[in-house]
Design a protein around this motif. Structure first.
Motif, mmCIF file in Angstrom:
data_model
loop_
_atom_site.group_PDB
_atom_site.id
_atom_site.type_symbol
_atom_site.label_atom_id
_atom_site.label_comp_id
_atom_site.label_asym_id
_atom_site.label_seq_id
_atom_site.Cartn_x
_atom_site.Cartn_y
_atom_site.Cartn_z
ATOM 1 N N UNK A 1 1.020 -1.289 -0.064
ATOM 2 C CA UNK A 1 -0.057 -0.042 0.209
ATOM 3 C C UNK A 1 0.987 1.031 -0.010
ATOM 4 N N UNK A 2 0.646 2.046 -0.938
ATOM 5 C CA UNK A 2 1.430 3.275 -1.092
ATOM 6 C C UNK A 2 0.952 4.544 0.035
ATOM 7 N N UNK A 3 1.611 5.568 0.133
ATOM 8 C CA UNK A 3 1.326 6.419 0.974
ATOM 9 C C UNK A 3 -0.052 7.254 0.494
ATOM 10 N N UNK A 4 -0.409 7.187 -0.814
ATOM 11 C CA UNK A 4 -1.758 8.132 -1.016
ATOM 12 C C UNK A 4 -2.829 7.035 -0.499
ATOM 13 N N UNK A 5 -2.605 5.814 -0.774
ATOM 14 C CA UNK A 5 -3.711 4.933 -0.399
ATOM 15 C C UNK A 5 -3.959 4.872 1.005
ATOM 16 N N UNK A 6 -2.729 4.972 1.644
ATOM 17 C CA UNK A 6 -2.778 4.961 3.348
ATOM 18 C C UNK A 6 -3.780 6.140 3.925
ATOM 19 N N UNK A 7 -3.232 7.468 3.240
ATOM 20 C CA UNK A 7 -3.740 8.825 3.589
ATOM 21 C C UNK A 7 -5.501 8.537 3.504
ATOM 22 N N UNK A 8 -5.531 8.155 2.088
ATOM 23 C CA UNK A 8 -7.009 7.924 1.511
ATOM 24 C C UNK A 8 -7.803 7.071 2.528
ATOM 25 N N UNK A 9 -7.329 5.842 2.927
ATOM 26 C CA UNK A 9 -7.900 5.299 3.850
ATOM 27 C C UNK A 9 -8.079 5.780 5.332
ATOM 28 N N UNK A 10 -7.264 6.579 5.794
ATOM 29 C CA UNK A 10 -7.350 7.237 7.023
ATOM 30 C C UNK A 10 -8.362 8.339 7.142
ATOM 31 N N UNK A 11 -8.503 9.145 5.921
ATOM 32 C CA UNK A 11 -9.403 10.016 5.732
ATOM 33 C C UNK A 11 -11.014 9.433 5.676
ATOM 34 N N UNK A 12 -10.997 8.532 4.839
ATOM 35 C CA UNK A 12 -12.335 7.604 4.850
ATOM 36 C C UNK A 12 -12.527 7.183 6.094
ATOM 37 N N UNK A 13 -11.876 6.523 6.937
ATOM 38 C CA UNK A 13 -12.144 6.212 8.412
ATOM 39 C C UNK A 13 -12.558 7.194 9.328
ATOM 40 N N UNK A 14 -11.742 8.389 9.279
ATOM 41 C CA UNK A 14 -12.142 9.633 10.129
ATOM 42 C C UNK A 14 -13.506 10.031 9.633
ATOM 43 N N UNK A 15 -13.489 10.197 8.427
ATOM 44 C CA UNK A 15 -15.034 10.638 7.892
ATOM 45 C C UNK A 15 -16.399 9.860 8.470
ATOM 46 N N UNK A 16 -15.811 8.609 8.153
ATOM 47 C CA UNK A 16 -16.872 7.631 8.533
ATOM 48 C C UNK A 16 -17.514 7.678 9.921
ATOM 49 N N UNK A 17 -16.221 7.774 10.952
ATOM 50 C CA UNK A 17 -16.406 7.721 12.218
ATOM 51 C C UNK A 17 -17.061 9.003 12.766
ATOM 52 N N UNK A 18 -16.650 10.059 12.199
ATOM 53 C CA UNK A 18 -17.532 11.131 12.752
ATOM 54 C C UNK A 18 -18.714 11.288 12.310
#
Length: 191
Positions: A1-18
């Motif tokens: 997993x590259x850095x862009x995919x990791x950041x995209x996954x983290x943003x998705x997780x933060x958005x969904x949690x919120x």
């Protein structure tokens, strides 16, 4: 997993949690289309992945709701037990469906849900109360339907139960969200 995919996954997780915490849903309603469209997963894999992401959100949200507004244990148990059983049955059916058919059914489900909520907004509002308008045993029917929708579509049933609890049972939005999370937790876990 590259850095862009990791950041995209983290943003998705933060958005969904919120969003999940804010609206009293696990976040699967948003995650499933994103995982299917943006990440290219088939419908069943998108639903399964969203369920894994959603379980911690639901656990945290139900704990926070219960701290602030005590959830009636009797109501939560009726909703939780019936949603668990019907989610399990519906999930057995869901994994056997064709992925394309399942995606179309999910889109139809979202449209029906949006239409129901739109109609509710346009109708005259009856004031919410602390008491249920119907006997609490009817929560079993709601738990069954919500659990089946959660098992079939992977959204935990909270998105079905919350508007029904406010409009049909007359609960406040906060009580409805807490009870919806009570039924979402067991059905999400089994699905």
């Amino acid at each position: 997993m590259n850095l862009f995919d990791l950041l995209l996954n983290l943003l998705l997780g933060l958005g969904l949690g919120t969003l999940g915490g804010l609206f009293g849903i696990g976040g699967g309603l948003i995650a499933i289309p994103v995982l299917g469209i943006v990440f290219g997963l088939d419908q069943q894999l998108a639903q399964g992945t969203a369920l894994v992401m959603v379980v911690p959100n639901v656990m945290l949200a139900i704990w926070r709701y219960h701290q602030r507004n005590r959830i009636d244990l009797r109501h939560a148990l009726v909703l939780g037990v019936t949603s668990f059983f019907f989610a399990w049955l519906a999930s057995l059916y869901a994994v056997e469906m064709d992925s394309r058919t399942m995606r179309w059914a999910f889109v139809g489900f979202l449209l029906a849900l949006a239409t129901y909520n739109l109609v509710r907004m346009l109708m005259a509002q009856v004031p919410a109360s602390g008491e249920l308008r119907h006997p609490w045993g009817w929560l079993g029917v709601l738990g069954g339907v919500s659990g089946a929708m959660g098992g079939l579509f992977g959204v935990g049933g909270a998105v079905v139960a919350t508007p029904v609890l406010t409009s049909v049972f007359g609960t406040t939005q906060v009580v409805a969200q807490g009870l919806s999370l009570s039924l979402a937790l067991p059905s999400t876990g089994v699905t």
